[in-house]
Design a protein around this motif. Structure first.
Motif, PDB file in Angstrom:
ATOM      1  N   THR A 158      18.182   5.554  -0.661  1.00  0.00           N
ATOM      2  CA  THR A 158      18.116   5.712  -2.003  1.00  0.00           C
ATOM      3  C   THR A 158      16.742   6.136  -2.742  1.00  0.00           C
ATOM      4  OG1 THR A 158      16.802   3.363  -2.365  1.00  0.00           O
ATOM      5  CG2 THR A 158      19.245   3.268  -2.925  1.00  0.00           C
ATOM      6  N   LYS A 159      16.806   7.176  -3.604  1.00  0.00           N
ATOM      7  CA  LYS A 159      15.644   7.870  -4.149  1.00  0.00           C
ATOM      8  C   LYS A 159      15.834   7.618  -5.668  1.00  0.00           C
ATOM      9  CE  LYS A 159      13.702   9.698  -0.409  1.00  0.00           C
ATOM     10  NZ  LYS A 159      15.017   9.506   0.637  1.00  0.00           N
ATOM     11  N   VAL A 160      14.494   7.834  -6.267  1.00  0.00           N
ATOM     12  CA  VAL A 160      14.475   7.690  -7.511  1.00  0.00           C
ATOM     13  C   VAL A 160      14.004   9.028  -8.139  1.00  0.00           C
ATOM     14  CG1 VAL A 160      13.881   6.673  -9.725  1.00  0.00           C
ATOM     15  CG2 VAL A 160      14.600   5.322  -7.616  1.00  0.00           C
ATOM     16  N   VAL A 161      14.305   9.757  -9.339  1.00  0.00           N
ATOM     17  CA  VAL A 161      13.645  10.770  -9.970  1.00  0.00           C
ATOM     18  C   VAL A 161      13.447  10.450 -11.316  1.00  0.00           C
ATOM     19  CG1 VAL A 161      14.674  12.542  -8.068  1.00  0.00           C
ATOM     20  CG2 VAL A 161      15.792  12.149 -10.348  1.00  0.00           C
ATOM     21  N   GLU A 162      12.706  11.158 -11.872  1.00  0.00           N
ATOM     22  CA  GLU A 162      12.197  10.787 -13.374  1.00  0.00           C
ATOM     23  C   GLU A 162      13.266  11.311 -14.070  1.00  0.00           C
ATOM     24  OE1 GLU A 162      10.905  13.032 -11.289  1.00  0.00           O
ATOM     25  OE2 GLU A 162       8.590  13.081 -11.165  1.00  0.00           O
ATOM     26  N   ARG A 163      13.146  10.412 -15.505  1.00  0.00           N
ATOM     27  CA  ARG A 163      14.164  10.738 -16.629  1.00  0.00           C
ATOM     28  C   ARG A 163      14.424  12.220 -16.884  1.00  0.00           C
ATOM     29  NH1 ARG A 163      15.223   6.362 -20.195  1.00  0.00           N
ATOM     30  NH2 ARG A 163      13.616   5.082 -19.305  1.00  0.00           N
ATOM     31  N   GLY A 164      15.460  12.524 -16.960  1.00  0.00           N
ATOM     32  CA  GLY A 164      15.656  14.063 -17.089  1.00  0.00           C
ATOM     33  C   GLY A 164      15.769  14.930 -15.780  1.00  0.00           C
ATOM     34  N   LYS A 165      15.722  14.424 -14.552  1.00  0.00           N
ATOM     35  CA  LYS A 165      15.330  15.218 -13.373  1.00  0.00           C
ATOM     36  C   LYS A 165      17.015  15.068 -12.669  1.00  0.00           C
ATOM     37  CE  LYS A 165      11.512  16.900 -14.143  1.00  0.00           C
ATOM     38  NZ  LYS A 165      11.385  18.444 -14.545  1.00  0.00           N
TER      39      LYS A 165
ATOM     40  N   THR B  82      22.550   8.469  10.786  1.00  0.00           N
ATOM     41  CA  THR B  82      21.450   8.258   9.464  1.00  0.00           C
ATOM     42  C   THR B  82      21.599   9.271   8.379  1.00  0.00           C
ATOM     43  OG1 THR B  82      19.287   7.689   9.231  1.00  0.00           O
ATOM     44  CG2 THR B  82      19.581   9.447  10.575  1.00  0.00           C
ATOM     45  N   THR B  83      21.157   8.934   7.260  1.00  0.00           N
ATOM     46  CA  THR B  83      21.013   9.763   6.255  1.00  0.00           C
ATOM     47  C   THR B  83      20.093   9.612   5.464  1.00  0.00           C
ATOM     48  OG1 THR B  83      22.414  10.684   4.336  1.00  0.00           O
ATOM     49  CG2 THR B  83      22.200   8.306   4.532  1.00  0.00           C
ATOM     50  N   ASP B  84      19.510  10.775   4.922  1.00  0.00           N
ATOM     51  CA  ASP B  84      18.417  10.675   3.683  1.00  0.00           C
ATOM     52  C   ASP B  84      18.556  11.537   2.911  1.00  0.00           C
ATOM     53  OD1 ASP B  84      16.547   8.579   3.843  1.00  0.00           O
ATOM     54  OD2 ASP B  84      15.969   9.190   5.916  1.00  0.00           O
ATOM     55  N   SER B  85      18.372  11.543   1.341  1.00  0.00           N
ATOM     56  CA  SER B  85      18.164  12.332   0.613  1.00  0.00           C
ATOM     57  C   SER B  85      16.656  12.806   0.260  1.00  0.00           C
ATOM     58  CB  SER B  85      18.668  12.270  -1.023  1.00  0.00           C
ATOM     59  OG  SER B  85      20.073  12.181  -0.657  1.00  0.00           O
ATOM     60  N   TYR B  86      16.557  14.251  -0.026  1.00  0.00           N
ATOM     61  CA  TYR B  86      15.244  14.600  -0.203  1.00  0.00           C
ATOM     62  C   TYR B  86      14.983  15.101  -1.406  1.00  0.00           C
ATOM     63  CZ  TYR B  86      14.900  13.776   4.596  1.00  0.00           C
ATOM     64  OH  TYR B  86      15.129  13.044   5.780  1.00  0.00           O
ATOM     65  N   VAL B  87      13.924  14.512  -2.447  1.00  0.00           N
ATOM     66  CA  VAL B  87      13.924  15.062  -3.631  1.00  0.00           C
ATOM     67  C   VAL B  87      12.387  15.343  -4.045  1.00  0.00           C
ATOM     68  CG1 VAL B  87      15.648  13.615  -4.582  1.00  0.00           C
ATOM     69  CG2 VAL B  87      13.381  12.661  -4.471  1.00  0.00           C
ATOM     70  N   VAL B  88      11.715  15.702  -2.975  1.00  0.00           N
ATOM     71  CA  VAL B  88      10.071  15.837  -2.935  1.00  0.00           C
ATOM     72  C   VAL B  88       9.775  16.832  -3.982  1.00  0.00           C
ATOM     73  CG1 VAL B  88      10.310  17.741  -1.024  1.00  0.00           C
ATOM     74  CG2 VAL B  88       8.216  16.400  -1.230  1.00  0.00           C
ATOM     75  N   HIS B  89       8.539  16.526  -4.657  1.00  0.00           N
ATOM     76  CA  HIS B  89       8.234  17.637  -5.602  1.00  0.00           C
ATOM     77  C   HIS B  89       6.573  17.609  -5.372  1.00  0.00           C
ATOM     78  CE1 HIS B  89       7.277  19.349  -9.516  1.00  0.00           C
ATOM     79  NE2 HIS B  89       6.127  18.488  -9.622  1.00  0.00           N
ATOM     80  N   PRO B  90       6.317  18.986  -5.287  1.00  0.00           N
ATOM     81  CA  PRO B  90       6.890  20.251  -5.289  1.00  0.00           C
ATOM     82  C   PRO B  90       7.833  20.611  -4.074  1.00  0.00           C
ATOM     83  CG  PRO B  90       4.672  20.556  -4.798  1.00  0.00           C
ATOM     84  CD  PRO B  90       4.583  19.129  -5.028  1.00  0.00           C
ATOM     85  N   ARG B 163      21.451  22.783 -16.221  1.00  0.00           N
ATOM     86  CA  ARG B 163      20.070  23.007 -16.220  1.00  0.00           C
ATOM     87  C   ARG B 163      19.592  21.836 -16.837  1.00  0.00           C
ATOM     88  NH1 ARG B 163      17.437  28.141 -16.573  1.00  0.00           N
ATOM     89  NH2 ARG B 163      19.394  29.328 -16.703  1.00  0.00           N
ATOM     90  N   GLY B 164      18.399  21.072 -16.370  1.00  0.00           N
ATOM     91  CA  GLY B 164      18.039  19.901 -16.833  1.00  0.00           C
ATOM     92  C   GLY B 164      18.759  18.613 -16.062  1.00  0.00           C
ATOM     93  N   LYS B 165      19.535  18.884 -15.325  1.00  0.00           N
ATOM     94  CA  LYS B 165      20.305  17.748 -14.627  1.00  0.00           C
ATOM     95  C   LYS B 165      19.909  17.659 -13.281  1.00  0.00           C
ATOM     96  CE  LYS B 165      22.712  17.043 -18.333  1.00  0.00           C
ATOM     97  NZ  LYS B 165      22.370  15.886 -19.257  1.00  0.00           N
ATOM     98  N   ALA B 166      18.684  18.255 -12.768  1.00  0.00           N
ATOM     99  CA  ALA B 166      18.189  18.077 -11.493  1.00  0.00           C
ATOM    100  C   ALA B 166      16.948  18.569 -11.828  1.00  0.00           C
ATOM    101  CB  ALA B 166      19.011  18.635 -10.456  1.00  0.00           C
ATOM    102  N   ASP B 167      16.173  18.808 -10.577  1.00  0.00           N
ATOM    103  CA  ASP B 167      14.752  19.359 -10.667  1.00  0.00           C
ATOM    104  C   ASP B 167      14.639  20.487  -9.532  1.00  0.00           C
ATOM    105  OD1 ASP B 167      12.320  20.006 -11.164  1.00  0.00           O
ATOM    106  OD2 ASP B 167      11.409  18.361 -10.654  1.00  0.00           O
ATOM    107  N   GLY B 168      15.307  21.629  -9.681  1.00  0.00           N
ATOM    108  CA  GLY B 168      15.279  22.802  -8.885  1.00  0.00           C
ATOM    109  C   GLY B 168      16.453  22.652  -7.624  1.00  0.00           C
ATOM    110  N   LEU B 169      16.251  21.951  -6.597  1.00  0.00           N
ATOM    111  CA  LEU B 169      17.274  21.452  -5.716  1.00  0.00           C
ATOM    112  C   LEU B 169      17.088  20.004  -4.964  1.00  0.00           C
ATOM    113  CD1 LEU B 169      17.599  23.466  -2.489  1.00  0.00           C
ATOM    114  CD2 LEU B 169      15.452  22.890  -3.363  1.00  0.00           C
ATOM    115  N   TYR B 170      17.951  19.301  -4.600  1.00  0.00           N
ATOM    116  CA  TYR B 170      18.061  18.134  -3.832  1.00  0.00           C
ATOM    117  C   TYR B 170      18.563  18.365  -2.677  1.00  0.00           C
ATOM    118  CZ  TYR B 170      16.438  16.137  -8.342  1.00  0.00           C
ATOM    119  OH  TYR B 170      15.713  15.700  -9.469  1.00  0.00           O
ATOM    120  N   ILE B 171      18.219  17.958  -1.543  1.00  0.00           N
ATOM    121  CA  ILE B 171      18.816  17.997  -0.348  1.00  0.00           C
ATOM    122  C   ILE B 171      19.201  16.860   0.383  1.00  0.00           C
ATOM    123  CG2 ILE B 171      19.018  18.867   2.045  1.00  0.00           C
ATOM    124  CD1 ILE B 171      16.862  21.301   1.233  1.00  0.00           C
TER     125      ILE B 171
END
Lengths: 366, 366
Positions: A158-165, B82-90, B163-171
């Motif tokens: 499970t991951k969490v991203v900010e509102r609007g992401k 195993t599995t993991d999602s990546y939402v790292v910023h930046p 646009r505005g429903k993610a933050d660039g890309l998630y893997i």
């Protein structure tokens, strides 16, 4: 139309011929990602072939099947492995929700590889502020779907991203399962004369999602067909064994995309009779109003099968003998020319090229 | 401190004791998801245990390991998944990018299960408008990381959201691999007297990410430690075999979360010497300025190992003999009381409870 089985060298030459004709079209010319790249149509294929397949190339990935298949650790046992992310909007829709869809989608990608779905992973990206009650409802739905399909979710994240992401939540499922010993399936396996079968009524998932978005205000109750395909796929494989040459689940991009993939990979032409496809009258009507070919609409519980011609009737019976295949039909045949092209024939003798979805996107259908 | 090996019944009784003490704290009381639920600390554990584990419970998932391990299709061969999602910023940061991280993360979850990472999936969620040049750079980085780790990306998926429903890309990456026959690893495997080892300097990934966000303006060059752990894990397992009782990669939530998981699952107490942890002076300084315990900071290329006491020196040598383990150290030991608690001892004889990260979130660190 020759029904001779072609040699491997011939098959490879044909694939090369198709590649040559399409060269350049697989290159991604766009500078930015657009919604079309997610439609499951031509732009999606250009993105996948032009960026991912080009860069990550290896003998298993290059086959571009719905599941990767490989021998597990030298045991001689074949294993199928697949993944899909789900970004469907809305999260809840007639006939299902994103949780149910995420289980079925991966179960079905394994089933069309001839595998018995066994273990799934589930990874969730949550948007800050998402209601926990909705999450509980979706996870309960995943449990029900997993139980019904006889699979276990054995690992997750499970991951969490900010509102609007994000947009509420996105789910990724991956899955593994042993490939049945009687399965000899490949998108490149279509041969001249083979018959094309569909397991049931088309276009219901796509129409249900668009109606749930209220893009279409009709007084009908069209539900998504989301369902597990492992049982009906097994019924067909038990009956026909290696005479099933190819199985596909025609999701994003619809039956048209699935058929085009087979035509390209096999280096064959495919011809289907439009009026042979089973479809509910209200689904057809909705597609007409939307101006979208039902053959481009997503299905989430249907099977496209390419089978040896002499076994087609038997295959049809096997499909119809399963609760998920009652409305199965023979919809077309495989031709040897021109390679890589799909034709749709109309009742009055007309014929048109049935291409992958181009242009107008149907975003976030799954 | 007793060094007797405890019976299974005793171990189970201890786990029940810990569960009893913690009952209620695993229930998710929140009505909405907050960023804390993604921090890898207490809130993440409550979310996972209170929603996912509670609903999807099965014997493999219930073990709550970094990878699921099961026998593949009755072959007797164990497989890790195993599995993991990546939402790292930046998306790009000193020492790596989201693509490299996504490969290493899944390789490492397999490695700490005692598996040889073999095949990976990659599923990408793209935001409309994302630059194709950045995507190419990230996919190239995935290829390099996969090649270096000896794994192949064999299946994948791409989705696009508005646009505005993610933050660039998630893997998302999932992965499978055969488990080494000499591996007998479990988070529940820590026994009184066991020694706790770390393979190298801590907290570098977390600090590198926070600095890349310019939350900290320091004139230093701290890079993420993102790297594949399969080699160094194999070196340790080859030397010690089943005397390695537990392996963890202390990512989100840091060493503290990894140790707490071992303490809870094993029903043991863990005591570590704070000053034994190798750490760069500038990383320690950055943590002090940020007010975050380096033991709560994410690592993406480090191993925590719990090993039989009589093999600890040998294990340390094995780690140090591998390029990824040059700075390895013995950092603590396993005690039998009180179950489920981790202590950090300071140089002057003080002792504090080292809990999982609570409150202040470090969102999107991986």
């Amino acid at each position: 139309m020759s029904r001779d089985r072609r040699s491997l060298a011939d098959a490879l030459a044909r694939i090369e011929q198709v590649r040559e004709r399409r060269r350049g079209s697989f290159y991604l010319h766009d500078e930015h990602i657009t919604l079309s790249h997610g439609s499951g149509g031509k732009a999606t294929h250009n993105l996948i072939e032009g960026v991912f397949a080009a860069e990550l190339s290896n003998p298993i990935l290059d086959l571009m099947e719905d599941s990767a298949v490989f021998s597990f650790n030298g045991t001689g046992e074949r294993m199928a492995f697949t993944t899909d992310s789900y970004v469907v909007h809305p999260l809840f829709f007639p006939g299902g929700d994103i949780g149910r869809l995420a289980i079925h989608g991966t179960v079905n990608d394994l089933a069309v590889a001839g595998a018995t779905p066994a273990y799934l992973s589930a990874a969730v990206i949550l948007e800050e502020g998402f209601p926990v009650s909705d999450l509980r409802r979706i996870v309960a739905s995943m449990r029900e779907a997993a139980e019904a399909a006889g699979v276990a979710v054995v690992t997750g994240d499970t991951k969490v991203v900010e509102r609007g992401k994000a947009d509420g939540l996105y789910i990724n499922t991956a899955g593994v399962g042993p490939v049945r010993s009687d399965a000899a399936l490949s998108s490149a396996g279509a041969r001249p004369g083979d018959r094309i079968l569909i397991s049931g009524r088309i276009a219901e998932h796509g129409v249900a999602i668009l109606m749930a978005r209220e893009e279409l205000l009709l007084e009908t109750e069209i539900e998504s067909d989301t369902a597990p395909l492992d049982g009906v796929a097994a019924a067909l494989l038990e009956a026909l064994g290696s005479d099933v040459h190819c199985l596909k689940d025609p999701t994003r991009g619809g039956v048209a995309s699935a058929l085009n993939e087979i035509a390209i990979r096999s280096g064959m032409a495919l011809a289907v009779e439009e009026e042979n496809f089973p479809i509910r009258a209200d689904v057809r009507g909705a597609c007409e109003i939307l101006g979208i070919d039902p053959l481009h609409m997503a299905n989430e519980g249907k099977l496209v099968a390419v089978v040896a011609p002499e076994r087609a009737e038997e295959g049809l019976e096997a499909l119809r003998g399963h609760p998920m295949g009652r409305a199965a039909a023979v919809v077309g045949e495989v031709l040897d020319e021109p390679p890589g092209v799909v034709f749709a024939r109309t009742g009055i003798g007309g014929q048109r090229v049935l291409d992958m979805l181009v242009g107008d996107a149907l975003p976030r259908i799954c």
